[in-house]
Structure formats: structure tokens, C-alpha cells
Write an enzyme that holds these catalytic residues in place. Sequence first.
Site, PDB file in Angstrom:
ATOM      1  N   GLU A 208       3.848   2.123   8.599  1.00  0.00           N
ATOM      2  CA  GLU A 208       4.720   1.413   7.655  1.00  0.00           C
ATOM      3  C   GLU A 208       6.186   1.793   7.828  1.00  0.00           C
ATOM      4  O   GLU A 208       7.074   0.970   7.617  1.00  0.00           O
ATOM      5  CB  GLU A 208       4.294   1.671   6.210  1.00  0.00           C
ATOM      6  CG  GLU A 208       2.986   1.001   5.807  1.00  0.00           C
ATOM      7  CD  GLU A 208       1.775   1.885   6.044  1.00  0.00           C
ATOM      8  OE1 GLU A 208       1.893   2.920   6.733  1.00  0.00           O
ATOM      9  OE2 GLU A 208       0.699   1.545   5.513  1.00  0.00           O
TER      10      GLU A 208
ATOM     11  N   PHE B 141      -6.919   5.116  -7.381  1.00  0.00           N
ATOM     12  CA  PHE B 141      -6.976   5.283  -5.922  1.00  0.00           C
ATOM     13  C   PHE B 141      -5.775   4.594  -5.279  1.00  0.00           C
ATOM     14  O   PHE B 141      -5.456   3.455  -5.597  1.00  0.00           O
ATOM     15  CB  PHE B 141      -8.283   4.695  -5.378  1.00  0.00           C
ATOM     16  CG  PHE B 141      -8.365   4.768  -3.877  1.00  0.00           C
ATOM     17  CD1 PHE B 141      -8.427   5.990  -3.220  1.00  0.00           C
ATOM     18  CD2 PHE B 141      -8.346   3.601  -3.113  1.00  0.00           C
ATOM     19  CE1 PHE B 141      -8.470   6.057  -1.840  1.00  0.00           C
ATOM     20  CE2 PHE B 141      -8.402   3.662  -1.731  1.00  0.00           C
ATOM     21  CZ  PHE B 141      -8.456   4.890  -1.095  1.00  0.00           C
ATOM     22  N   GLN B 142      -5.116   5.307  -4.397  1.00  0.00           N
ATOM     23  CA  GLN B 142      -3.919   4.829  -3.709  1.00  0.00           C
ATOM     24  C   GLN B 142      -2.830   4.367  -4.669  1.00  0.00           C
ATOM     25  O   GLN B 142      -2.140   3.384  -4.422  1.00  0.00           O
ATOM     26  CB  GLN B 142      -4.269   3.733  -2.687  1.00  0.00           C
ATOM     27  CG  GLN B 142      -5.075   4.303  -1.522  1.00  0.00           C
ATOM     28  CD  GLN B 142      -5.155   3.382  -0.314  1.00  0.00           C
ATOM     29  OE1 GLN B 142      -5.138   2.166  -0.454  1.00  0.00           O
ATOM     30  NE2 GLN B 142      -5.260   3.962   0.867  1.00  0.00           N
TER      31      GLN B 142
ATOM     32  N   LYS C 212      -1.920  -5.693  -7.812  1.00  0.00           N
ATOM     33  CA  LYS C 212      -2.968  -6.540  -7.236  1.00  0.00           C
ATOM     34  C   LYS C 212      -3.346  -7.689  -8.181  1.00  0.00           C
ATOM     35  O   LYS C 212      -3.512  -8.826  -7.744  1.00  0.00           O
ATOM     36  CB  LYS C 212      -4.195  -5.662  -6.947  1.00  0.00           C
ATOM     37  CG  LYS C 212      -5.305  -6.341  -6.181  1.00  0.00           C
ATOM     38  CD  LYS C 212      -6.434  -5.337  -5.942  1.00  0.00           C
ATOM     39  CE  LYS C 212      -7.702  -6.010  -5.442  1.00  0.00           C
ATOM     40  NZ  LYS C 212      -7.677  -6.277  -3.994  1.00  0.00           N
TER      41      LYS C 212
ATOM     42  N   MET D  81      20.714  17.742  20.274  1.00  0.00           N
ATOM     43  CA  MET D  81      21.851  17.937  19.378  1.00  0.00           C
ATOM     44  C   MET D  81      21.738  19.273  18.651  1.00  0.00           C
ATOM     45  O   MET D  81      22.720  19.998  18.516  1.00  0.00           O
ATOM     46  CB  MET D  81      21.935  16.776  18.374  1.00  0.00           C
ATOM     47  CG  MET D  81      23.193  16.802  17.539  1.00  0.00           C
ATOM     48  SD  MET D  81      24.693  16.755  18.543  1.00  0.00           S
ATOM     49  CE  MET D  81      25.096  15.005  18.478  1.00  0.00           C
TER      50      MET D  81
END
Lengths: 163, 566
Positions: free
Chosen positions: B50, B112-113, B162, B479
Site C-alpha cells: 500500500e 478485526f483490522q 464497509k 548519505m
Amino acid sequence: MKHTIAVLVENEFGVLSRVVGLFSGRGFNIDSLTVAPTNDEALSRITLVTRGDEQIIEQITKQLNKLIDVIKVIDFEPENAIEREMVLVKVSAEDQSRAEVLRIADIFRAKVIDVTPKSYTLEATGAPAKVSAMVELLRPLGLKELVSTGPVVIGRGAKGWKG
Amino acid sequence: MKMNGARILLECLKREGVDTIFGYPGGTVINLYDELFSFKEIRHILPRHEQAGVHAADGYARATGKVGVAIATSGPGATNTITGIATAYMDSIPMVIVTGQVPTALIGNDAFQEADIIGITRPCTKHNFLVKDVKELPTIMKKAFYIARTGRPGPVLVDLPKDVQMAQAEFHYPETVEIRGYKPNLEGHPKQVEKAVTMITQAKRPVIYVGGGVILGNAAAELTAFAKRLAIPVTTTLMGLGAFPENDPQSLGLLGMHGTYYANMAVSNCDVLIAIGARFDDRVTGKIASFAPHAKIVHVDVDPTSIKKNVRVDLPIVGDVRDVLAKMLKAAEQVCPDAKVCQDAIAPWTAEIEGWKAKHPMSYKQSTTTIKPQYVIQRLRALSDPDAIVATDVGQHQMWTAQFFGFTTPRTLLSSGGLGTMGYGLPAAMGAQAAFPERQVMVVCGDGGFQMNLQELATIVQNRLNVKIVILNNNFLGMVRQWQELFFDKRYSSTCMELPIDFIKLAEAFGATGLQATKVDEVDEVIKKGFATNGPVLMEFKVAREEKVLPMVPAGASLTEMVLAS
């Protein structure tokens, strides 16, 4: 320098946390903060007291204005505004100090809102300086609990600030 | 017509002109993906992470100027977007990120999630919305796009539970939107513009300092016209590269920590500094107290909070940079009807700058044995199309690209400036290539940053995105190693990558082409072959391992205290 800033915001969930998060995220101070809906229920008004030099206060007001849910920000000048706060204070009051507590309450036009044989609970309203003067006089008598609303502020004159 | 929330979302995207989105499915966006299955008007690209999806939408937005769109599921999908969102936020990139959320009845129950993504993204989005009722969805989407692209642009997150995706409602997309707390001030105040132009035309040693705002505000043409009219030298930040052609004699290139000697000298000696769409970042100013010490500062920015945040400003102009620059040009034409008079007035200053340019031009020591990374950058410019898009990752290679590529066109450099996000480059290039399939798109990265999102090789190959990946491999986190060399007594703590990776095999494992150059005379050959090969190509250049990015202003030092290339 202390500043009392009024912020008119959308009365929606999460708005307060945007304002508070801005202060913590950018390292600005909040000395006190009050928030409640206004006469327009779609709006809430936050009054907060903060400190900083001119540049910091300018950043604070600009950053507040930048929040999408903030509608208006006013950094009140003390001479053009009236500030009031309320404290509820529970103070020890036994034997001879009982009279002293009442005398102080009387001088500051505080109300006794609860009494027990060992304590008085007072309610005082006024300019922050007055309220804190009363608290300081009560402190040596035995301050058991102090709760303050923090100041709210309104501009002087006939002109109202919508919301 | 009644439709479900998922479909309404897609209809909203269509009406906002979205043609490509980057997203990753999951439990709370499965309804959305079900609608997407038969919705052919939007191209969906599936990244492998993602974070990369958001970077890709960011690269798409930077290259096109349109709003980038990314989708993720709730919980871990949403939290994976944070780095991408914060990257876009710091660089003011217009984006809309849609995250799934657990059903409204479960919010707050540690479902959940579930993650409080509204709370988490509050400080790294321009604004965010939780959609509680499907009827609000079209208005919220309209607001989200409006907020993302107007004023100082930025990412906006829309959290979509949802059950809202499943709920039915009539779909009407609002034509306009009104947000009472959001009224960006776009028109520069004419009086301020007039004062600014008077100050500028009276200056003896003026410098224009250009930030990413000029690119985001599509004001490169106006900037160039204004600067050319008065012959004022122009330096740009990393984000401003491309706003003014670097092959123009008035260009001073990059300023700041790794800026050119002459840009830093010019800023340190100017009497009027005209900052346009820039925000005086610490990497640009060095020690604030000694930044542009002799200058009056004119600051043009659409965001009032940028003004007087870090430095004192003598003349602020809040407004859209394009509008303000157009007005400034007009005013300059009135104040200076004969352009030559004004140009001649600053000729001694221009001559002084030419002297600095001659004294310390941008340079590096060429080698016959090892490949110098700066050389690769120069050859990439020479051998690529003039309108090629270059994404970079973050680190030494990024600075070398900024110093040596020579950008002439806006929106051809995609780089994470503010947040400095390693892993940004590859997915950003992917997003730009999706937007411009016909243009050359390359990403210049180090071996470190490349490994932070290398899974996107799969996305690139699967979607036939013709990205050319250039890895300047020094087997170091270069760097940080440079800082350790200069400031930590060469104690290379955890900056040597040690394990040598076979990047050719890696590219081949994903179905891409892998090429490698280990000697100087192989550089051109590899680049030519890379660009000539159809499809994604990984070009690895084994470069001088301990090359430094110079000039360098040590952190906290004044711009004049540069460590120069010998």
C-alpha cells in the site's frame, strides 16, 4: 505573553482533536481550554489561553485558520474584551477558619454551594485575576480541591460575533 | 438512480476526471473491488504494498498536476499508507486516499483490522473525512477533491466503512461545493504587488528563490517571463527544479545544503530576496540568523502559515503564485518600460555572480578507473529525451541528480523533498509512467532506497510500465556514510550494506531486463541499451563507493560555510 484566543469551529466530532493536535504537534502551549456549542448549534466555540512572542502567536492564529473546520479565529486584545472564569473550590473549614473562609467568600462575592462540618465548597466567577486572588487567599487555609473552567472571553461593545 | 456506496464512490471518481487509481484490496474494501470489477472507465493498478500504491498516486499527481488517487483496506492496509501520505503532505501534493473501515457499528470496538486512521492521519493530511452515511458520500468526495487541489494542495483521506459501501442511496454529484471554513486567498493584493515590484526594481542585487509552489501552481512560464524581463538570477530548491530552465544563463541551480557555490553566495549577498512558493526549509536556509543577512525579503505564497514561519519577511504577498507573478510582470512592465534599463542597472551584480560561477562551477573529479555517479547523471541527461521524467529516491544519488541533471521543464523531477522518503522513487516512477505511457520515465536510486520498495518490480512488469531503473550502487547508505565520514570520524555504523546483491538476477526474476556497468566506458552503452530495450529495464552502475555530495553546508552552518569539491 499571554493571549486569549477564541476559535469558532464546526460542531463536529474530531474537531477539538484537530485543534489540540495542532498545538501539541507544533509545540505551542495551551494554558487552558474551554469548548461548548454556541447559539448556532452547528458551531462550537473554543476559548484557549496560550503564550508566546508575537511571531508564535501569529503562527498559532494562522495555523488555526488553516484548519478546514475552523471558521474564525480572534486573538482578543485585553482592553477590548471581557474575560471571565469560574472556579469551584473546596476548602478546609474548621473552628476559627470557618468564619475566615466565609469572609473571603463574601469579599469576592463567591457563593457557598456545599457545606460540611469540615469544609466549604465555594463557587466564584470573575476576571481570572480576581478569581486567582481569591484562591491565593484561601490556599493557606487548606485547599482540598480546585476546579476551574478556564477563561471564556467576549468582545466589548454592541457588535456581536455570530455563533 | 439508486446504487450502493461502493458504486457511488466510483461514480464520484469518474466525475472528478480520475482515469487511474492505485489500490490494494482487503476485507473492508471488497465491496468496492466488486464494483470495480465491472467498472471499466477507471484503470486500477495493483501495487505490491500500500505504501507504494500511495507513492505511485503521488508520482502520478506530480507528473500530471491532477489529483492522485489511492485505495487501501482498513487496519494494516491503511497504516501502510502513512509514509506515502506524509510524503505527499510535506511536498503539498494533491491526493485523495480512500481507506476501507470496519462497519460503523464496530468502530471503536477493536474489531478485526480496525485502526483509527482518521486519528492517525490527522497531522499528515490536509484534511480527512469519516463517511458515516452513504448520503453524505458524494458531497464528501466533492469536498475531498476540492480541498486536495486548491489553495496549497495536499493529501485528503476519506475513510469509508464497509456498511456505507453496501448501503443504497440515490446518486447526485454536487456541481459546486461550499466550505465555510476553507476559503483560500488566491489573488495577490495589488498594493502589495506594486510595493514588491518597486522594491525589486530598486534593488541592486536581487535574487529570485523558487520553491515547489511554482511547479504546483503551474506558474513556470510566468516566473520565467518575470525573471527574464528584469534579468534577475534564479535559484531553486529541490522541489523547484524545472520551474526555471537550468540551461539559462540566469539560472543559479540549486541552493542550500547541497546547492551551488554561486547560488549560496548570491543569496548570502543579495539585497532583495524574492521567495516564490518556497517555505525556507532548514535544508535551504542553513543557519537562520545568517541567512540572506543583507536582504529585504519578499515572500509570495498561497499558504499564509508559510510566511514568517522561519524567517522575517519584509513584504508578504498571500496568493496563488501564478496570479501574483502575472501581476508582478505587468507591474514590472509599467515601472520599467524599457527592459534594458532595469537589466543594465543590475549588470554589476550579474558580473559578480558570473565571477562566482567561474571560480567554483559545479564539478567533480572524473576518473578513468571507477564510474563517478555524477558522470552517470550527466550521461542520462545527454542520452534521454528532453521531456523525460526522472523520479529519484532519497540520498546521495538524489542530490547528484538535482545538481547534475539540468532540469528545464516543470514536472519532470519527482522527488521526496520535505519528508525525504527512501523507497519513494520506484513507485513514483511507476505512477508517472502509468500517466504518460509514451514518455521516457526513469528512476534514479541508490542500492539502499531501491531495496525499500523493490517488490514493485512485479507491478511494473505486470502492468507493462516501461520504467527505466537506474541504480547507483555504492554498496553503502551513502548519505549517512558521508556524514559519518565528515562528522563522526569515519565510524561507518550500519551504513555498509555488506551483502552484494545480484541486481541482474533480481530484475530477471521479476521478468525485467537487467544491465550492469562496472567501467566508465560501459556507461553510455548500458544507458543506450536500457532506453532502447522495450519494457522495464534495471541498469546497475557500480559507482565510486566513497564519493561525496559536494558542495555541502554542514547542518546548522551558514550558507557561506560550504565544503567545496576540490
